[in-house]
Design a protein around this motif. Sequence first.
Motif, PDB file in Angstrom:
ATOM      1  N   UNK A  56       0.839  -1.191   0.000  1.00 27.03           N
ATOM      2  CA  UNK A  56       0.000   0.000   0.000  1.00 27.03           C
ATOM      3  C   UNK A  56       0.877   1.245   0.000  1.00 27.03           C
ATOM      4  N   UNK A  57       0.555   2.189  -0.887  1.00 20.93           N
ATOM      5  CA  UNK A  57       1.344   3.408  -1.003  1.00 20.93           C
ATOM      6  C   UNK A  57       1.216   4.255   0.257  1.00 20.93           C
ATOM      7  N   UNK A  58       2.311   4.940   0.621  1.00 20.97           N
ATOM      8  CA  UNK A  58       2.275   5.837   1.773  1.00 20.97           C
ATOM      9  C   UNK A  58       1.330   7.003   1.516  1.00 20.97           C
ATOM     10  N   UNK A  59       1.357   7.508   0.293  1.00 21.44           N
ATOM     11  CA  UNK A  59       0.492   8.609  -0.114  1.00 21.44           C
ATOM     12  C   UNK A  59      -0.288   8.142  -1.332  1.00 21.44           C
ATOM     13  N   UNK A  60      -1.576   7.981  -1.171  1.00 23.95           N
ATOM     14  CA  UNK A  60      -2.407   7.422  -2.223  1.00 23.95           C
ATOM     15  C   UNK A  60      -2.964   8.508  -3.134  1.00 23.95           C
ATOM     16  N   UNK A  61      -3.472   8.098  -4.280  1.00 25.16           N
ATOM     17  CA  UNK A  61      -4.107   9.027  -5.207  1.00 25.16           C
ATOM     18  C   UNK A  61      -5.231   9.767  -4.488  1.00 25.16           C
ATOM     19  N   UNK A  62      -5.343  11.036  -4.791  1.00 28.37           N
ATOM     20  CA  UNK A  62      -6.361  11.855  -4.146  1.00 28.37           C
ATOM     21  C   UNK A  62      -5.869  12.564  -2.900  1.00 28.37           C
ATOM     22  N   UNK A  63      -4.634  12.279  -2.472  1.00 26.69           N
ATOM     23  CA  UNK A  63      -4.100  12.923  -1.271  1.00 26.69           C
ATOM     24  C   UNK A  63      -4.139  14.438  -1.426  1.00 26.69           C
ATOM     25  N   UNK A  64      -4.459  15.122  -0.343  1.00 27.36           N
ATOM     26  CA  UNK A  64      -4.592  16.579  -0.353  1.00 27.36           C
ATOM     27  C   UNK A  64      -3.294  17.224   0.133  1.00 27.36           C
ATOM     28  N   UNK A  65      -2.600  17.896  -0.779  1.00 27.01           N
ATOM     29  CA  UNK A  65      -1.407  18.655  -0.437  1.00 27.01           C
ATOM     30  C   UNK A  65      -1.795  20.122  -0.238  1.00 27.01           C
ATOM     31  N   UNK A  66      -0.953  20.839   0.486  1.00 31.83           N
ATOM     32  CA  UNK A  66      -1.183  22.263   0.719  1.00 31.83           C
ATOM     33  C   UNK A  66       0.155  22.982   0.678  1.00 31.83           C
ATOM     34  N   UNK A  67       0.091  24.305   0.685  1.00 32.93           N
ATOM     35  CA  UNK A  67       1.339  25.055   0.635  1.00 32.93           C
ATOM     36  C   UNK A  67       2.209  24.784   1.862  1.00 32.93           C
ATOM     37  N   UNK A  68       1.577  24.592   3.034  1.00 32.67           N
ATOM     38  CA  UNK A  68       2.412  24.373   4.213  1.00 32.67           C
ATOM     39  C   UNK A  68       2.991  22.961   4.253  1.00 32.67           C
ATOM     40  N   UNK A  69       2.282  21.962   3.729  1.00 38.56           N
ATOM     41  CA  UNK A  69       2.867  20.618   3.709  1.00 38.56           C
ATOM     42  C   UNK A  69       4.006  20.534   2.685  1.00 38.56           C
ATOM     43  N   UNK A  70       3.833  21.193   1.541  1.00 40.09           N
ATOM     44  CA  UNK A  70       4.898  21.199   0.538  1.00 40.09           C
ATOM     45  C   UNK A  70       6.112  21.972   1.038  1.00 40.09           C
ATOM     46  N   UNK A  71       5.866  23.076   1.708  1.00 39.29           N
ATOM     47  CA  UNK A  71       6.968  23.866   2.251  1.00 39.29           C
ATOM     48  C   UNK A  71       7.728  23.069   3.309  1.00 39.29           C
ATOM     49  N   UNK A  72       6.989  22.327   4.135  1.00 45.16           N
ATOM     50  CA  UNK A  72       7.635  21.488   5.139  1.00 45.16           C
ATOM     51  C   UNK A  72       8.535  20.460   4.488  1.00 45.16           C
TER      52      UNK A  72
END
Length: 276
Positions: free
Chosen positions: A1-17
Motif C-alpha cells: 500500500x502506497x504511503x500517499x495514495x491518489x487523491x491525497x490533499x497537499x497544501x502550501x504548508x505541507x509542501x513547504x515542510x
Amino acid sequence: MALIEAGHLFSQHSLNTYLRCKRRFWLKYIAQQPWPMPEQENLSEYQAHLARGRTFHQWVARALLGVDADLLGQAAAACGDEALLAWWLAFGRFDLSIVPEGLREVELPLIVPLGEYRLYARYDLVAFSPSGEAVIVDWKTLERLPSWRVMRERVQTRVYLYVLASAGHIVTGGAPLDPSRLEMIYWFAPFEEMFRIPYSRREFQAHRQALLRLVEEIAASPPEAFVPTENPRECAFCNYRSLCGRQEAPRDPSLNWLDEEIDFALDLDEAIEMTY
C-alpha cells in the motif's frame, strides 16, 4: 500500500515542510506524530504568538464580512495584548481600495486536481473585478520582515496563484481567469509593509509542472527517503528535534516554523471543502 495514495490533499504548508525538512514532513503529515517537545523552551510565548496570529486573522475576516467595526474595536482595546492591538490598528489603516471592488471572498477555500492528487489553498481575501482581474491579499504577522524576492519564490505564492488561476472561474461563474491578470499582495501587520507580486501565463505553466513534479516525488518516495534536513539551523525551532537527536541545534531566529503553524491552525479552523 502506497504511503500517499491518489487523491491525497497537499497544501502550501505541507509542501513547504517537505522542502525544508523531509523528516518533519514524514512525522507531521504521514506518521502524525505528537509533538515530543515544545518548539521553543518558552512554550507560553510560542503559544501566545500562535494565538495572536489566529485572532488577528479572525478579526480581519469578521471586519471584511461586515461585523460591526465598533464591536471589534472594543474587543481589540480590551484584549490586553499590545502587539495584537497594534496589528489591529495597523489594519485599520490598510487601504482596501487597492483591490477590485467587485466580488470579494473572505476565507475562501479552493481545491484543484494536480495529477492524481489534489492541491488546497485557503485565501484570506480574494477580490475579483468584472473585467477579469483578481487580487489575492494575505495577512502576515511574521516577527521579521523577509525580502520581496523571498516572498516571490515562496511555495505559498506559487500554490495560491496557481490554484486561483485554475479554479477562480468556478467562484466567479465566468470565463477562466487569465494568469497575467492575477496578483498576490502580502501585507505585514507588524511593519505595515506591502509586497505586490504579479503573475503570468508562463509562470502558471511553469508552476503547474514544478508542483506536479514535487507531489509525484513525495508520493513515490520510500520511508527511508524522508531524512532530516542537512541544515541543522532549521532544527532549533522544530518541535520534533529530539526525535532526530538535534536538541542542541544552533539557533537562527530567521528560520522558525511559526508562520507555517499559524497557517496550519487556520486551515484546521476551515471546515468547508470545495472540490472541482
